[in-house]
Design a protein around this motif. Structure first.
Motif, PDB file in Angstrom:
ATOM      1  N   ASP A 181       0.425  -1.525   0.175  1.00 36.78           N
ATOM      2  CA  ASP A 181      -0.069   0.161  -0.012  1.00 36.78           C
ATOM      3  C   ASP A 181       0.625   0.883   0.064  1.00 36.78           C
ATOM      4  O   ASP A 181       0.754   2.209  -0.304  1.00 36.78           O
ATOM      5  CB  ASP A 181      -0.532  -0.063   1.317  1.00 36.78           C
ATOM      6  CG  ASP A 181      -2.342  -0.679   1.193  1.00 36.78           C
ATOM      7  OD1 ASP A 181      -2.494  -1.910  -0.379  1.00 36.78           O
ATOM      8  OD2 ASP A 181      -2.830  -1.046   1.874  1.00 36.78           O
ATOM      9  N   ARG A 182       2.196   1.015   0.584  1.00 36.39           N
ATOM     10  CA  ARG A 182       2.616   2.965   0.691  1.00 36.39           C
ATOM     11  C   ARG A 182       3.581   2.008  -0.632  1.00 36.39           C
ATOM     12  O   ARG A 182       4.895   3.374  -0.517  1.00 36.39           O
ATOM     13  CB  ARG A 182       3.495   2.794   1.589  1.00 36.39           C
ATOM     14  CG  ARG A 182       2.775   2.601   3.512  1.00 36.39           C
ATOM     15  CD  ARG A 182       2.690   2.211   4.396  1.00 36.39           C
ATOM     16  NE  ARG A 182       1.761   2.520   4.922  1.00 36.39           N
ATOM     17  CZ  ARG A 182       0.281   1.821   5.606  1.00 36.39           C
ATOM     18  NH1 ARG A 182       0.315   1.320   4.647  1.00 36.39           N
ATOM     19  NH2 ARG A 182      -0.553   2.267   6.677  1.00 36.39           N
ATOM     20  N   ARG A 292       2.235  10.015  -6.114  1.00 29.91           N
ATOM     21  CA  ARG A 292       1.498   9.391  -5.235  1.00 29.91           C
ATOM     22  C   ARG A 292       0.886   9.173  -3.913  1.00 29.91           C
ATOM     23  O   ARG A 292      -0.567   9.395  -3.486  1.00 29.91           O
ATOM     24  CB  ARG A 292       2.818   8.371  -5.856  1.00 29.91           C
ATOM     25  CG  ARG A 292       2.962   7.236  -6.896  1.00 29.91           C
ATOM     26  CD  ARG A 292       3.440   6.439  -6.887  1.00 29.91           C
ATOM     27  NE  ARG A 292       4.093   5.712  -8.117  1.00 29.91           N
ATOM     28  CZ  ARG A 292       3.447   5.131  -8.474  1.00 29.91           C
ATOM     29  NH1 ARG A 292       1.972   4.623  -8.146  1.00 29.91           N
ATOM     30  NH2 ARG A 292       3.120   4.867  -9.738  1.00 29.91           N
ATOM     31  N   HIS A 296      -3.104   8.549  -2.384  1.00 27.02           N
ATOM     32  CA  HIS A 296      -2.737   7.785  -0.639  1.00 27.02           C
ATOM     33  C   HIS A 296      -4.098   8.602   0.189  1.00 27.02           C
ATOM     34  O   HIS A 296      -4.637   8.013   0.576  1.00 27.02           O
ATOM     35  CB  HIS A 296      -1.525   7.085  -0.499  1.00 27.02           C
ATOM     36  CG  HIS A 296      -1.728   6.055   0.390  1.00 27.02           C
ATOM     37  ND1 HIS A 296      -1.522   4.942   0.527  1.00 27.02           N
ATOM     38  CD2 HIS A 296      -1.071   7.379   2.489  1.00 27.02           C
ATOM     39  CE1 HIS A 296      -1.675   4.382   1.795  1.00 27.02           C
ATOM     40  NE2 HIS A 296      -1.376   5.981   2.160  1.00 27.02           N
ATOM     41  N   ARG A 300      -7.065   6.529   1.084  1.00 25.85           N
ATOM     42  CA  ARG A 300      -8.089   6.200   2.770  1.00 25.85           C
ATOM     43  C   ARG A 300      -8.900   7.742   3.672  1.00 25.85           C
ATOM     44  O   ARG A 300      -9.282   7.104   4.177  1.00 25.85           O
ATOM     45  CB  ARG A 300      -6.573   7.399   3.288  1.00 25.85           C
ATOM     46  CG  ARG A 300      -6.347   6.877   4.701  1.00 25.85           C
ATOM     47  CD  ARG A 300      -4.890   8.083   5.698  1.00 25.85           C
ATOM     48  NE  ARG A 300      -4.469   7.647   7.258  1.00 25.85           N
ATOM     49  CZ  ARG A 300      -3.964   5.804   7.201  1.00 25.85           C
ATOM     50  NH1 ARG A 300      -3.155   5.582   6.822  1.00 25.85           N
ATOM     51  NH2 ARG A 300      -4.239   5.806   8.561  1.00 25.85           N
TER      52      ARG A 300
END
Length: 471
Positions: A181-182, A292, A296, A300
Motif C-alpha cells: 500500500d505504501r 502518489r 494515497h 484514505r
C-alpha cells in the motif's frame, strides 16, 4: 495561501497558512481535517494506523517480492553495484527477514524494534504486528548514491507448504499488503526455471493484484535459449492470468539482473532493452512521488469517511438494554445489506467500501454500543478537504515537477557518477554486443585517458592504490 480549519476540539476559525510544497500541504490537511475523523471512529484499528511525518517525508519505496531464490537480494546488489550488511545469496532460502535498505553515512544494521519506534521513518505502524515481525525485520543503511533517491525493501522468500506459514508468528500476507500500500513500485520476480506459484504466494498476489504499480520480472533469462524463453514467457503469462483474473496484461520485463557473464548471448540486446525500460520506470519514481502520496491520502480519506458511516450505523441499530449480543450477530451477518443501504442513502460509491469478509472478521471483537455516533462536523471537514483543499494543493504540482524534472537516480547500475569514473550509462551500451569489435570507449578515448591520468598510474601504467581501486 490556504485556509485550514482548527483541529479536534477547537471552534471553527480560519487561520491562513502559506504552504510551499505538496507534502507540507498534505501534512496539514491530514492533521487538521482527516485525523480527527480517524481517531473518533477507530480507523487505525480496522484499516491502517495513523500516519506521521515520516510517512509523508519518505523517499519513494520499491518492494521486491517473490519465491525463494528468484534473485531479489541479487537484484538489489545489482542496482547498488555493491554488497550491503546482512546480504546473503544462495540457491537455498537465505533471506529470512524484511530488510529496508536506506541511505546512510556509513554501513549500519538497525534492529526492527529500534527502527519501528523512530518517528523519522515510515515504519512505526508495523508495531501493530508485534515482536514476532519486528524481530524478523531490520533497517540496513548503506552510503550508496542510489539510495539517496529511493528505498528498497527486501522480503523473505516465499516457500511452499502450510508448515512455514503457520510457524512465522505473524500474518505474512498482511505485512506484505502493508508494504504494498505504501510502496511506489512493486517488483515481483520469477525464476525462469521455477514458474510454479505456491499457495502462500498465490494469496500474496491476490492481496496486491489490484495495485497498478506492480511490475513483473522474469529473471535469470540468460540461462535458457531463445526457444525455451518464448515457451517460459507464455507459461508465466498463463499462470499469472489464472491468479490475477484481470483483463489487463501485466508488464513483464525479461532479463538477468546479476553481474555474471551471459550464458546465452543471443538475447543480449533484448535484455538490455528490457533493462532500459525497467530502469526508466524506476527513474520516474522521484518525480511522481508527490502525486502518489496525494493519491494515497485521497483514497484514505474516502475510506475513512465510509468507515465512519458504517460504525455509526451499527451503533444506531443496537438496542439500549436487552438482546445486544443477538443483534450484534445479526448486524454482522447482514453486513452486505448494510453496505448497500449506506451506498444508497449516503451516496457513497461501492468502490469506497472495504471488503465485507474483512470487516466481519474485525467487528466480532468490538462492542457496538461503544462506537461513536455520527458527527457531521468531522464528515464536513473531510468533504471540504476533498472538494477544496486537495485542489489547492494540486496547483503546486506543476511547479514541483518542473523543479525536479531533470533529477535522476545516479550511481550503481543507473550510470555515471563522480564517485565511480568507471561506471557507465547503461542506455548508451544498449546497442553493444559480445559480437561487436573494438572498444566501447573508442569514440571518446581522449576523455577516458584524461580520467585515467587523474588517478595517477605508476610507471607501469597501472593504478595500484587510491580512489580508482576502491569500491
Amino acid at each position: 495561501m490556504f485556509s485550514w480549519l482548527g483541529g479536534k476540539g477547537q471552534e471553527k476559525k480560519k487561520e491562513v497558512v502559506e504552504v510551499r510544497s505538496v507534502v507540507e500541504g498534505l501534512k496539514r490537511m491530514y492533521k487538521t481535517k482527516l485525523l480527527p475523523l480517524e481517531d473518533m471512529y477507530k480507523f487505525g484499528e480496522f484499516h491502517s494506523p495513523c500516519m506521521n511525518d515520516g510517512d509523508f517525508d519518505a523517499k519513494p519505496m520499491i518492494l521486491l517480492i517473490g519465491q525463494y531464490s528468484t534473485g531479489k537480494t541479487t537484484f538489489i546488489r545489482y542496482l547498488l553495484e555493491r554488497d550491503f550488511p546482512g546480504m546473503r545469496i544462495g540457491p537455498e532460502p537465505t533471506t529470512d527477514k524484511f530488510s529496508a535498505i536506506m541511505h546512510g553515512p556509513h554501513e549500519q544494521a538497525t534492529p526492527g524494534n529500534a527502527l519501528a519506534v523512530n518517528p523519522a521513518y515510515q515504519f512505526r505502524a508495523l508495531q501493530q504486528f508485534g515482536n514476532a515481525l519486528l524481530s524478523r525485520m531490520e533497517g540496513i543503511f548503506v552510503p550508496s548514491p542510489v539510495l539517496e533517491s529511493i528505498t528498497l525493501i527486501d522480503t523473505p522468500g516465499i516457500l511452499s507448504g502450510e508448515k512455514q506459514r503457520l510457524h512465522r508468528g505473524y500474518d505474512f500476507e498482511a505485512v506484505v499488503e502493508w508494504f504494498a500500500d505504501r510502496a511506489d513500485m512493486i517488483i515481483m520476480l520469477f525464476d525462469a526455471h521455477k514458474l510454479d506459484i505456491s499457495d502462500e504466494f498465490r494469496r500474496v498476489i491476490e492481496c496486491i493484484k489490484k495495485q497498478e504499480k506492480m511490475r513483473i520480472v522474469l529473471n535469470k533469462a540468460d540461462t535458457i535459449s531463445t526457444q525455451q524463453l518464448m515457451r517460459i514467457y507464455g507459461a508465466l503469462m498463463w499462470s499469472l492470468g489464472k491468479v490475477m483474473q484481470t483483463p489487463e496484461v501485466c508488464r513483464v520485463y525479461i532479463g538477468s539482473f546479476w553481474d555474471r557473464p551471459l550464458q546465452f548471448d543471443e538475447n543480449r540486446r533484448l535484455f538490455e532493452a528490457e533493462q532500459d525500460d525497467l530502469f526508466s520506470d524506476i527513474q520516474s519514481l522521484p518525480r511522481t512521488s508527490a502525486v502518489r502520496k496525494l493519491n494515497h491520502v485521497i483514497k484514505r480519506a474516502r475510506l475513512a469517511k465510509t468507515h465512519a458511516f458504517i460504525l455509526s450505523y451499527l451503533r444506531g441499530e443496537m438496542p439500549s438494554m436487552f438482546g445486544k449480543d443477538s443483534k450484534k450477530n445479526e448486524l454482522i451477518e447482514g453486513l452486505a445489506g448494510i453496505f448497500n443501504h449506506i451506498h444508497k442513502t449516503k451516496q457513497v460509491p461501492i468502490g469506497d467500501f472495504p471488503t465485507v469478509k474483512h470487516m466481519q472478521q474485525l467487528l466480532v471483537e468490538y462492542d457496538f454500543t461503544k462506537f461513536a455516533k455520527l458527527d457531521q462536523r468531522y464528515v464536513d471537514l473531510v468533504d471540504q478537504m476533498l472538494l477544496k483543499d486537495i485542489g489547492e494543493v494540486m496547483k503546486l504540482l506543476p511547479k514541483e515537477e518542473a523543479a525536479i524534472k531533470d533529477r535522476k537516480i545516479v550511481g550503481g547500475a543507473f550510470g555515471f557518477s563522480e564517485s565511480n569514473p568507471f561506471s557507465t550509462d547503461k542506455h548508451d551500451l544498449s546497442k553493444e554486443s559480445a559480437f561487436d569489435e573494438g572498444w566501447i570507449i573508442s569514440e571518446d578515448t581522449a576523455k577516458y585517458d584524461a580520467i585515467f591520468d587523474r588517478l595517477k598510474p605508476n610507471v607501469q601504467g597501472k593504478v595500484t592504490d587510491g580512489p580508482g581501486t576502491r569500491h
